[in-house]
Design an enzyme around this catalytic site. Structure first.
Site, PDB file in Angstrom:
ATOM      1  N   GLN A  30      -2.105 -10.999   5.293  1.00 38.04           N
ATOM      2  CA  GLN A  30      -2.242  -9.730   4.580  1.00 38.04           C
ATOM      3  C   GLN A  30      -0.861  -9.216   4.135  1.00 38.04           C
ATOM      4  OE1 GLN A  30      -5.007  -7.088   4.680  1.00 38.04           O
ATOM      5  NE2 GLN A  30      -4.014  -5.259   5.451  1.00 38.04           N
TER       6      GLN A  30
ATOM      7  N   HIS B 231       4.737   0.159  -0.271  1.00 37.11           N
ATOM      8  CA  HIS B 231       3.709   0.706   0.640  1.00 37.11           C
ATOM      9  C   HIS B 231       4.267   1.959   1.344  1.00 37.11           C
ATOM     10  CE1 HIS B 231       0.607   0.958   3.616  1.00 37.11           C
ATOM     11  NE2 HIS B 231       0.095  -0.223   3.344  1.00 37.11           N
TER      12      HIS B 231
ATOM     13  N   ASP C  75      -9.184   4.826   1.296  1.00 31.44           N
ATOM     14  CA  ASP C  75      -8.518   3.575   0.920  1.00 31.44           C
ATOM     15  C   ASP C  75      -8.965   3.182  -0.492  1.00 31.44           C
ATOM     16  OD1 ASP C  75      -7.189   1.174   0.878  1.00 31.44           O
ATOM     17  OD2 ASP C  75      -8.084   0.362   2.704  1.00 31.44           O
TER      18      ASP C  75
ATOM     19  N   GLU D 291       1.002   4.418  -2.780  1.00 35.41           N
ATOM     20  CA  GLU D 291       1.671   3.124  -2.902  1.00 35.41           C
ATOM     21  C   GLU D 291       1.611   2.613  -4.335  1.00 35.41           C
ATOM     22  OE1 GLU D 291      -0.608   0.671  -0.156  1.00 35.41           O
ATOM     23  OE2 GLU D 291      -0.997   2.403   1.087  1.00 35.41           O
TER      24      GLU D 291
HETATM   25  C1  BG6 Z   1      -3.112  -0.469   2.476  1.00 34.53           C
HETATM   26  C2  BG6 Z   1      -4.469  -1.081   2.244  1.00 34.53           C
HETATM   27  O1  BG6 Z   1      -2.292  -0.700   1.382  1.00 34.53           O
HETATM   28  O2  BG6 Z   1      -2.522  -1.047   3.631  1.00 34.53           O
HETATM   29  C3  BG6 Z   1      -5.330  -0.917   3.487  1.00 34.53           C
HETATM   30  O3  BG6 Z   1      -5.086  -0.472   1.136  1.00 34.53           O
HETATM   31  C4  BG6 Z   1      -4.611  -1.480   4.701  1.00 34.53           C
HETATM   32  O4  BG6 Z   1      -6.570  -1.601   3.287  1.00 34.53           O
HETATM   33  C5  BG6 Z   1      -3.252  -0.805   4.810  1.00 34.53           C
HETATM   34  O5  BG6 Z   1      -5.392  -1.212   5.866  1.00 34.53           O
HETATM   35  C6  BG6 Z   1      -2.411  -1.221   6.020  1.00 34.53           C
HETATM   36  O6  BG6 Z   1      -2.257  -2.577   6.096  1.00 34.53           O
HETATM   37  P1  BG6 Z   1      -1.473  -3.207   7.313  1.00 34.53           P
HETATM   38  O7  BG6 Z   1      -1.521  -4.702   7.094  1.00 34.53           O
HETATM   39  O8  BG6 Z   1      -0.081  -2.667   7.279  1.00 34.53           O
HETATM   40  O9  BG6 Z   1      -2.209  -2.772   8.560  1.00 34.53           O
END
Ligand code: BG6
Length: 304
Positions: free
Chosen positions: A82, A162, A206, A267
């Site tokens: 991710q 982010h 989200d 973001e």
């Molecule tokens: C956001 C996403 O940008 O990041 C969410 O839209 C996600 O779906 C969030 O839960 C946090 O992601 P992570 O990998 O840092 O837990």
């Protein structure tokens, strides 16, 4: 000193205003603090890991080359974790590039990425250089990214800043100028047109807003006062995220547990579509964050 290399992080201070500063962790080139007149504008979890063992929960993690988890199993980013690998690689500090406003740069190439992780992206065929420039002015912070394809293989990618904002109370906060835009609600798994003139936050949120006109600013408004004005360059999409109670409980590094009331992620990114770069091509984009500002209503709530 305006710029101090502290080993694992770099601290920059505005030459005219010692209360205006920023700290960038080399791990992820994550901005973990941005103080304007002594007030931290960014939310950083008390449980955030700053030791390079996992991406930082808070500040401005950098998302590249994939946003979220790739669903298309034939896409070269499918095997990546991710949000890719930029936020969990240690960037090189390249030095100071300007005195006032004070600006510093960080760089990332395949040699800085964990070999195993890098090979999950198209079997390690992609050669690239990322340059992040962080510019601290008296009244704003700008983060600019430049991506260059330095190899022979064409690749495509997502980019996203982010950014976690520090708020007094998210339930008193509205986010503006996203009305009438196509959005994808990640919680419902549905596409629709946003009809809310202002977004408010009372539960998990989200959503990916697509093609937000670049002349529009996104503002955060707390009880009538603008607390943030966000300008974007070449970043058409915007993700708005708050994990709320249940999701933040499931994140060990999210502290304090009621911290979701004190933060909101806005973001800016290029996530609905990917950017394609052929050999030698470059792409660049930026976000400029300004605390405060005059309210700018850029949606027409009277037209159907
Ligand atoms: C956001 C996403 O940008 O990041 C969410 O839209 C996600 O779906 C969030 O839960 C946090 O992601 P992570 O990998 O840092 O837990």
């Amino acid at each position: 000193m305006a710029v101090e290399d502290l080993g694992d992080k770099v601290r920059i201070v505005h030459p005219k205003n010692p209360d205006t500063s920023a700290v960038i962790l080399k791990y992820g080139a994550t901005v973990i603090s941005w103080k304007e007149k002594g007030q931290d504008q960014l939310w950083l979890s008390e449980g955030a890991k700053l030791d390079g063992l996992k991406p930082v929960r808070g500040g401005i993690p950098l998302v590249f080359p994939v946003f979220g988890k790739q669903k298309d199993e034939n896409h070269p980013t499918f095997k990546l974790p991710q949000h890719g690998f930029a936020r969990n690689s240690t960037w090189e500090f390249l030095g100071q590039t300007s005195e006032e406003p004070v600006a510093v740069q960080f760089g990332l190439g395949p040699e800085n990425v964990d070999k195993e992780l890098y090979s999950l992206w198209d079997e390690g065929k992609n050669d690239f250089t990322l340059i992040l420039t962080v510019t601290l002015a008296e009244d704003s912070l700008t983060t600019r990214i430049e991506v260059e394809n330095t190899g022979n293989n064409t690749f495509d990618f997502n980019w996203l800043f982010h950014t976690y904002y520090n708020l007094d109370d998210v339930t008193d906060t509205l986010a503006t100028n996203l009305m009438d835009l196509q959005c994808f609600d990640q919680l419902l798994g549905e596409h629709y047109v946003e009809k809310l003139p202002m977004l408010s936050f009372q539960e998990e949120f989200d959503r990916i807003y697509k093609n937000v006109d670049l002349h529009k600013v996104i503002q955060l408004v707390d009880r009538g006062n603008v607390v943030l004005t966000l300008e974007r360059d070449n970043l058409p999409d915007a993700v708005v995220w708050n994990p709320w109670i249940k999701k933040s409980e499931g994140m060990a590094d999210f502290l304090p547990k009621d911290g979701y009331l004190k933060m909101l992620c806005v973001e800016p990114g290029h996530v609905a579509l990917m950017v394609k770069l052929t050999k030698g091509e470059k792409w660049s984009a930026a976000q400029k964050m300004i605390p405060l500002g005059e309210i700018k209503v850029q949606t027409n709530i009277y037209e159907a």
